[in-house]
Design an enzyme around this catalytic site. Structure first.
Site, PDB file in Angstrom:
ATOM      1  N   SER A   1      12.595 -14.336 -16.435  1.00 61.32           N
ATOM      2  CA  SER A   1      11.956 -15.498 -17.048  1.00 61.32           C
ATOM      3  C   SER A   1      12.942 -16.356 -17.851  1.00 61.32           C
ATOM      4  O   SER A   1      12.581 -17.409 -18.342  1.00 61.32           O
ATOM      5  CB  SER A   1      10.796 -15.061 -17.946  1.00 61.32           C
ATOM      6  OG  SER A   1      11.269 -14.308 -19.026  1.00 61.32           O
TER       7      SER A   1
ATOM      8  N   LYS B   1       5.356 -16.581 -26.167  1.00 63.99           N
ATOM      9  CA  LYS B   1       6.654 -17.258 -26.184  1.00 63.99           C
ATOM     10  C   LYS B   1       6.575 -18.588 -26.940  1.00 63.99           C
ATOM     11  O   LYS B   1       7.442 -18.891 -27.773  1.00 63.99           O
ATOM     12  CB  LYS B   1       7.141 -17.476 -24.745  1.00 63.99           C
ATOM     13  CG  LYS B   1       7.613 -16.182 -24.090  1.00 63.99           C
ATOM     14  CD  LYS B   1       7.977 -16.368 -22.631  1.00 63.99           C
ATOM     15  CE  LYS B   1       8.534 -15.067 -22.068  1.00 63.99           C
ATOM     16  NZ  LYS B   1       8.820 -15.148 -20.636  1.00 63.99           N
TER      17      LYS B   1
END
Length: 802
Positions: free
Chosen positions: A650, A693
């Site tokens: 990611s 996040k």
């Protein structure tokens, strides 16, 4: 590029979609919400009359597998089905093999009580009757008749002997001697020897004849003795029949439809006569054993061991939480009496398979597999459709003690095992019999689609939890907040989590805060308080990371620009609590062969997926800038201040932006963080943990001097549907203090982070000069030109170089 509008950051639950004021107005669900596939599998398995259609319920803990099964069985079990009682009784012919009786539900208890009533009466009446004058008189009469006959017969022999000068003497009971007489005294050896040979021969001849006569007499006496015993037996039987016959007849009439019980009662009638002494002798041993085995003080021989009894005609549903061998298959207890270990059929104890016989047994798969011998025993029982009680010692052949071997119980049971997918796959792989015995898999969903109808269904599910757990009812706003939290748990705006245990815990904790505030309803305030409290309890490690950002020991920049430095985002999990963190990714470039050195991989801190991500972005770079000519710029990538393993791809979009910045020399905005993975065509792919996040970078910006209004996070466009952001982040976006951007291609991310367009190639493959790719292209061309010039100089110096 425009940032995402508010409605894409958080999908609220609109109150008009919830047409109720409180959960009190809702009908609680009888079923578990959203598990239609699993429910259909269960319905099919339970309806199948054939063997082997047992159920394995697959799904992680907390999805409500057990609750669903129990509710389903409660509402859908066929109550027309006949339930049974099972009893063990003495086998008078073969005591080591107790007989099994199958009775309709409720009849077993009756039989046990009837036998106890009969025996408690006989224990009192038999000694009285057999001690009564009338019985003793008749018994004495029989005895006298026999004694008289015996006496007369022996008297005849004695008279005959007297005539021959021989005496018949009785030495011991049953021991007879014929002795030659010398007048009134028996001959001694000397006197007998003194007789003439003729006299001696005469005596011997007489004694031989008398012996024959005596043997005939003794045979007659033996026959009379047998006759006397039979008459005494008949008298006993007649007397006993007088006492117990009509009662046994009544019982036979009562249980006439049950041939097994009738056969047993007839056997009891016959056995009572044989074992009268049990009632007539005061037996301390019986009392001691009864006391030791917690039974009533009565002849153990005639006890009915009620193994399983059904109070009603309902189909048994048993949940076995501790499936040890004995708990499952039953066992035979022992009683120690005067140093001797004793057991009999009345000490057979049932297991949960006995109790569930004719119904359903629910167990946890891992617990079953952990217990020694249980899995094999269970398969054996299901295959043979019978239940044999074997002690574990015998199973392991550790003990050779004499024990009983009860008749096997016919087994008709549906097993439901609960377990996770890994266990299920292992059993499929390594146990060839598993698929044969557990033909139906009930696969439980983790989440369901979020629609107006499903939200109302979910509200009813919440209402059923409230009723079941006896909690305060919820207002519609509280239900809306729980639904929103459920979507956050599912990490999707259009999904709802089916993790019933988490929702039940949230309701319990909300109920606690509501009661603390002396409220009559759980409102959204209490739900929010419960969520905050749970977050605070689990966030110690997150706060330690935040402290390191606050005091500057973790280097993070949230303002300004910098070449080759990007804020990437990662997610950490600490025992069920997940939070996002900002990670600095840096890239440097230098003259080389065009390769990208991944420092994390080279020092073995990069996982396989991370390494794959770096290789993909390397191939994308090469496909852009090294199609015809080699790249003379190499680069190195690393996660700064990372001392643990990095896994996942990611961060590959962040790494690519850092590389592009380093190659072009164009600085990267530090007020933006970025997450996403890329493929070889430069398309941005979705990642996990997007909410954590975004919130992680938002918290970092607050810690590093507050929000400036330009800060934000770049996420993959495919992740927008997963956004269910914290209210604090949504509020900051509303006030234009923070932003969330969505990108679907590398070029969009580069334009955002580097502040200038990435550039689009014309037909000749040339990028605009001021674009990021144009700058890289020009830089590489200069290096190639320089390389060519150097090569030409070398050739000029030494013509042999080609």
């Amino acid at each position: 590029m425009k940032s995402l509008p508010l409605h894409q950051l958080y999908k609220s639950c609109v109150l008009k979609d919830l047409p109720f004021k409180t959960t009190r107005q809702l009908e609680p669900l009888a079923e578990i919400v959203g598990q239609n596939r699993a429910q259909e599998a269960v319905r099919f398995a339970l309806a199948m009359p054939h063997g082997g259609y047992n159920v394995y319920a697959v799904g992680r803990n907390g999805l409500g597998k057990r609750t669903m099964m129990l509710r389903y069985l409660e509402h859908h079990v066929d109550t027309e089905q006949q339930s049974h009682d099972w009893c063990y009784v003495a086998n008078f012919e073969e005591p080591r093999v107790p007989k099994l009786l199958q009775l309709p539900g409720g009849k077993g208890t009756q039989l046990k009580q009837d036998m106890e009533k009969l025996m408690s009466r006989l224990v009192k009446v038999i000694p009285q009757t057999f001690d009564s004058d009338s019985f003793l008189e008749r018994s004495e009469q029989l005895k006298n008749e026999y004694a008289q006959k015996q006496e007369e017969e022996l008297e005849k022999v004695a008279t005959q002997a007297k005539r021959k000068k021989v005496r018949l003497t009785v030495s011991t009971p049953g021991g007879y001697r014929l002795v030659a007489m010398n007048g009134e005294e028996p001959h001694t050896a000397e006197t007998f020897q003194a007789l003439t040979q003729e006299q001696r021969d005469k005596f011997e001849d007489s004694i031989n004849k008398l012996e024959k006569r005596l043997r005939q007499a003794l045979r007659k006496i033996a026959d009379w003795e047998q006759e006397y015993a039979e008459k005494q037996q008949a008298l006993n039987q007649e007397t006993l029949e007088g006492i117990s016959g009509h009662q046994i007849d009544e019982l036979i009439e009562k249980y006439k439809d049950l041939s097994g019980v009738v056969g047993y009662l007839e056997a009891v009638r016959a056995d009572l006569v044989e074992n009268l002494d049990i009632f007539l002798e005061d037996n301390d041993e019986q009392a001691a054993i009864a006391y030791a085995s917690l039974d009533k003080k009565m002849p153990r021989r005639y006890l009915v061991n009620l193994l399983v009894h059904q109070k009603t005609n309902e189909v048994p549903v048993v949940v076995e939480d501790n499936p040890t061998y004995h708990n499952l298959f039953g066992y035979v207890e022992n009683v120690t009496y005067k140093g001797t270990v004793f057991t009999d059929f009345s000490l057979i104890r049932p297991g949960s398979l006995h109790r569930a016989n004719g119904g359903y047994l629910l167990m946890d798969a891992i617990k079953v597999l952990e217990q020694p011998f249980v899995w094999d025993g269970l398969k054996r029982a299901l295959r043979s459709r019978s239940l044999q009680i074997n002690s574990l010692e015998r199973e392991m052949t550790l003990s050779g003690t004499i024990s009983i071997e009860p008749e096997a119980v016919p087994l008709d049971v549906k097993i439901v095992l609960f377990g996770d997918r890994e266990t299920w796959l292992l059993l499929q792989e390594y146990d060839s019999e598993f698929a044969e015995l557990f033909r139906v898999t009930a696969d439980f969903e983790n989440e369901m689609y979020r629609t107006d109808d499903s939200q109302l269904l979910y509200a009813k599910f919440i209402a059923s939890l409230v009723v079941e757990k006896k909690l305060l009812h919820c207002s519609n706003k509280a239900v809306a907040r729980i639904i929103e939290h459920s979507a956050r748990m599912a990490e999707h705006q259009n999904r709802l989590s089916l993790h019933a245990a988490d929702i039940a815990n949230l309701l319990r904790e909300s109920d606690f805060w509501a009661r603390q505030a002396k409220a009559r309803l759980i409102t959204e305030v209490h739900v929010e308080r419960a969520l905050e409290s749970a977050r605070y309890r689990s966030s110690r490690i997150r706060d330690q990371f935040y402290d390191s950002i606050r005091d500057g020991s973790t280097l993070v920049t949230t303002t300004g620009t910098c070449v080759g430095q990007v804020n990437a985002l990662s997610v950490l999990s600490t025992g069920g609590f997940e939070f996002g963190l900002s990670n600095r990714v840096t890239a440097t470039c230098y003259y080389g062969d065009g390769g990208v050195m991944d420092i994390e991989r080279d020092v073995k801190l990069g996982g396989n997926l991370h390494s794959k991500g770096v290789m993909i972005l390397t191939s994308w770079l090469s496909s852009l800038f090294a199609v015809e000519d080699p790249m003379h710029l190499s680069a190195s990538l690393t996660f700064e201040q990372n001392y643990g393993e990095v896994e996942g791809d990611s961060a590959s979009l962040a790494e690519l932006c850092a590389l592009v910045s380093s190659l072009s020399g164009v600085p990267v905005r530090q007020d933006l963080a970025i997450t996403g993975s890329v493929n070889q065509f430069g398309e941005v792919q979705p990642i996990g943990g997007v909410n954590e996040k975004v919130e992680g970078f938002f918290a970092t910006c607050q810690l590093k001097g507050g929000l400036t209004g330009t800060q934000g996070v770049v996420v993959p466009a495919t992740n927008v549907q997963n956004l269910m952001l914290d209210s604090e982040v949504v509020q900051a976006v509303r006030e234009d203090k923070f932003a969330v951007y969505a990108v679907s291609h590398v070029e969009e991310a580069i334009a955002l982070l580097l502040g200038r367009p990435a550039g689009k190639a014309d037909k000749k493959g040339r990028y605009p000069k001021q674009s990021v790719f144009g700058i890289i292209q020009q830089r590489l061309e200069k290096m190639r030109e320089h390389e060519r010039q150097e090569h030409a100089k070398e050739e000029h110096k030494d013509p042999s170089i080609h």
